[in-house]
Design a protein around this motif. Sequence first.
Motif, mmCIF file in Angstrom:
data_model
loop_
_atom_site.group_PDB
_atom_site.id
_atom_site.type_symbol
_atom_site.label_atom_id
_atom_site.label_comp_id
_atom_site.label_asym_id
_atom_site.label_seq_id
_atom_site.Cartn_x
_atom_site.Cartn_y
_atom_site.Cartn_z
ATOM 1 N N LEU A 118 0.921 -1.221 -0.007
ATOM 2 C CA LEU A 118 0.110 -0.004 0.097
ATOM 3 C C LEU A 118 0.908 1.205 0.137
ATOM 4 O O LEU A 118 0.442 2.229 -0.674
ATOM 5 C CB LEU A 118 -0.857 0.011 1.153
ATOM 6 N N CYS A 119 1.920 1.024 0.778
ATOM 7 C CA CYS A 119 2.903 2.325 0.629
ATOM 8 C C CYS A 119 3.467 2.223 -0.639
ATOM 9 O O CYS A 119 3.557 3.680 -0.972
ATOM 10 C CB CYS A 119 4.149 2.238 2.048
ATOM 11 N N LEU A 120 3.819 1.569 -1.244
ATOM 12 C CA LEU A 120 4.484 1.525 -2.689
ATOM 13 C C LEU A 120 3.314 2.208 -3.745
ATOM 14 O O LEU A 120 3.568 2.745 -4.313
ATOM 15 C CB LEU A 120 4.771 0.209 -3.030
ATOM 16 N N LEU A 121 2.069 1.673 -3.300
ATOM 17 C CA LEU A 121 0.917 2.127 -4.414
ATOM 18 C C LEU A 121 0.824 3.707 -4.137
ATOM 19 O O LEU A 121 0.654 4.502 -4.985
ATOM 20 C CB LEU A 121 -0.378 1.559 -4.072
ATOM 21 N N GLY A 122 0.792 4.106 -2.900
ATOM 22 C CA GLY A 122 0.753 5.687 -2.472
ATOM 23 C C GLY A 122 1.773 6.405 -3.176
ATOM 24 O O GLY A 122 1.513 7.420 -3.623
ATOM 25 N N VAL A 123 3.152 5.874 -3.102
ATOM 26 C CA VAL A 123 4.219 6.739 -3.857
ATOM 27 C C VAL A 123 4.407 6.622 -4.978
ATOM 28 O O VAL A 123 4.368 7.815 -5.607
ATOM 29 C CB VAL A 123 5.680 5.786 -3.167
ATOM 30 N N SER A 124 3.875 5.418 -5.771
ATOM 31 C CA SER A 124 3.514 5.405 -7.221
ATOM 32 C C SER A 124 2.820 6.400 -7.677
ATOM 33 O O SER A 124 2.756 7.078 -8.802
ATOM 34 C CB SER A 124 3.419 3.850 -7.580
ATOM 35 N N TYR A 125 1.474 6.337 -7.135
ATOM 36 C CA TYR A 125 0.449 7.095 -7.543
ATOM 37 C C TYR A 125 0.665 8.748 -7.242
ATOM 38 O O TYR A 125 0.119 9.510 -7.970
ATOM 39 C CB TYR A 125 -0.904 6.626 -7.072
ATOM 40 N N SER A 126 1.448 8.946 -6.199
ATOM 41 C CA SER A 126 1.636 10.401 -5.936
ATOM 42 C C SER A 126 2.385 11.069 -6.910
ATOM 43 O O SER A 126 2.619 11.917 -7.337
ATOM 44 C CB SER A 126 2.224 10.475 -4.538
ATOM 45 N N LEU A 127 3.519 10.039 -7.670
ATOM 46 C CA LEU A 127 4.406 10.610 -8.739
ATOM 47 C C LEU A 127 3.515 10.620 -9.985
ATOM 48 O O LEU A 127 3.707 11.792 -10.827
ATOM 49 C CB LEU A 127 5.300 9.428 -8.905
ATOM 50 N N VAL A 128 2.286 9.932 -10.143
ATOM 51 C CA VAL A 128 1.436 10.143 -11.269
ATOM 52 C C VAL A 128 0.600 11.575 -11.079
ATOM 53 O O VAL A 128 0.624 12.370 -12.223
ATOM 54 C CB VAL A 128 0.231 9.102 -11.315
ATOM 55 N N CYS A 129 0.314 11.852 -9.725
ATOM 56 C CA CYS A 129 -0.502 13.066 -9.555
ATOM 57 C C CYS A 129 0.463 14.296 -9.480
ATOM 58 O O CYS A 129 0.118 15.352 -10.071
ATOM 59 C CB CYS A 129 -1.232 13.037 -8.261
ATOM 60 N N LEU A 130 1.742 13.986 -9.113
ATOM 61 C CA LEU A 130 2.567 15.246 -8.948
ATOM 62 C C LEU A 130 3.234 15.490 -10.526
ATOM 63 O O LEU A 130 3.007 16.613 -10.916
ATOM 64 C CB LEU A 130 3.975 14.879 -8.492
ATOM 65 N N ARG A 131 3.197 14.635 -11.475
ATOM 66 C CA ARG A 131 3.314 14.867 -12.726
ATOM 67 C C ARG A 131 2.287 15.403 -13.499
ATOM 68 O O ARG A 131 2.375 16.286 -14.087
ATOM 69 C CB ARG A 131 3.891 13.604 -13.541
ATOM 70 N N MET A 132 1.125 15.032 -13.043
ATOM 71 C CA MET A 132 -0.062 15.741 -13.558
ATOM 72 C C MET A 132 -0.284 17.250 -13.290
ATOM 73 O O MET A 132 -0.609 18.101 -13.791
ATOM 74 C CB MET A 132 -1.404 14.818 -13.314
ATOM 75 N N TYR A 133 0.183 17.492 -11.918
ATOM 76 C CA TYR A 133 0.071 18.749 -11.456
ATOM 77 C C TYR A 133 1.133 19.949 -11.745
ATOM 78 O O TYR A 133 0.923 20.940 -12.345
ATOM 79 C CB TYR A 133 0.335 18.927 -9.948
ATOM 80 N N LEU A 134 2.405 19.242 -12.124
ATOM 81 C CA LEU A 134 3.561 20.186 -12.529
ATOM 82 C C LEU A 134 3.529 20.224 -14.043
ATOM 83 O O LEU A 134 3.658 21.236 -14.542
ATOM 84 C CB LEU A 134 4.707 19.464 -12.273
ATOM 85 N N ILE A 135 2.966 19.171 -14.773
ATOM 86 C CA ILE A 135 3.205 19.075 -16.276
ATOM 87 C C ILE A 135 1.919 19.236 -16.996
ATOM 88 O O ILE A 135 1.620 19.686 -17.978
ATOM 89 C CB ILE A 135 4.005 18.169 -16.858
ATOM 90 N N GLY A 136 0.936 18.699 -16.245
ATOM 91 C CA GLY A 136 -0.622 18.725 -16.945
ATOM 92 C C GLY A 136 -0.830 17.958 -18.165
ATOM 93 O O GLY A 136 -1.595 18.063 -18.929
ATOM 94 N N ASP A 137 -0.082 16.667 -18.303
ATOM 95 C CA ASP A 137 0.235 15.827 -19.460
ATOM 96 C C ASP A 137 -0.782 14.506 -19.246
ATOM 97 O O ASP A 137 -0.323 13.513 -19.528
ATOM 98 C CB ASP A 137 1.734 15.391 -19.734
#
Length: 230
Positions: free
Chosen positions: A100-119
Amino acid sequence: MKMKTYLKSMWFRYLGNKQDRTAIINVASLIINALIGIGKLILGIYLLSGWFITNAVYYLILCVAKGQVLQQYIVAKRMESSEERYTLELTVYKRGGLFLCLLGVSYSLVCLRMYLIGDAFIYEGIIVYIVATVAFTKLAFAVYGTWANRHLHNPIISTLKMINFTDAMVSIVVTQATLLTMQASPLALKTSSLFGMGCSVLFCLMGVWMMFHKKKEKSADPNRSPGTEC
């Protein structure tokens, strides 16, 4: 008559209790998520899309987590010693917390990319309603599974419920982004990515709690197996 008897015996053998039914439903969910993950990975490589690739990583981690839990469920069912069985179940539960921690970290990277780049990839047309239907169906199943199995004190089933809740919340984030974009909201991706990062923190907290959870859940029957109800 023989066919009816055969079908009845097969029902009680494989679907005669709630925990086995939960496991079988999760096998179907695992297959669907694996297809989604592989499909997004292929699209990510073909389109050179970092968003698809990071999404694929999340789904593949989800599949690995659920797959190992289901595999250990089968192993636990075959154990005769209730103490050894419970030790295995608790190990799976704590390992599920790590996933679950790995899922949280991996999905936070998805969201962070969406927030910073918007792709992010935004669905259109009828696919929007299909995505929304799938998301709320996952959430409904996660809530129902938690409620229906609330009396079944099995750490492995509890782990599956946590993973399903995580999967459902991620689907809700995707649905929110899609619907807000369809409404031409200028902050659709920003708000959705922040919501997703908040969910990621929740996933990590759930995982940490599972890893350090020490309470021993006892069944009313000390000789229960993973396939029996408490």
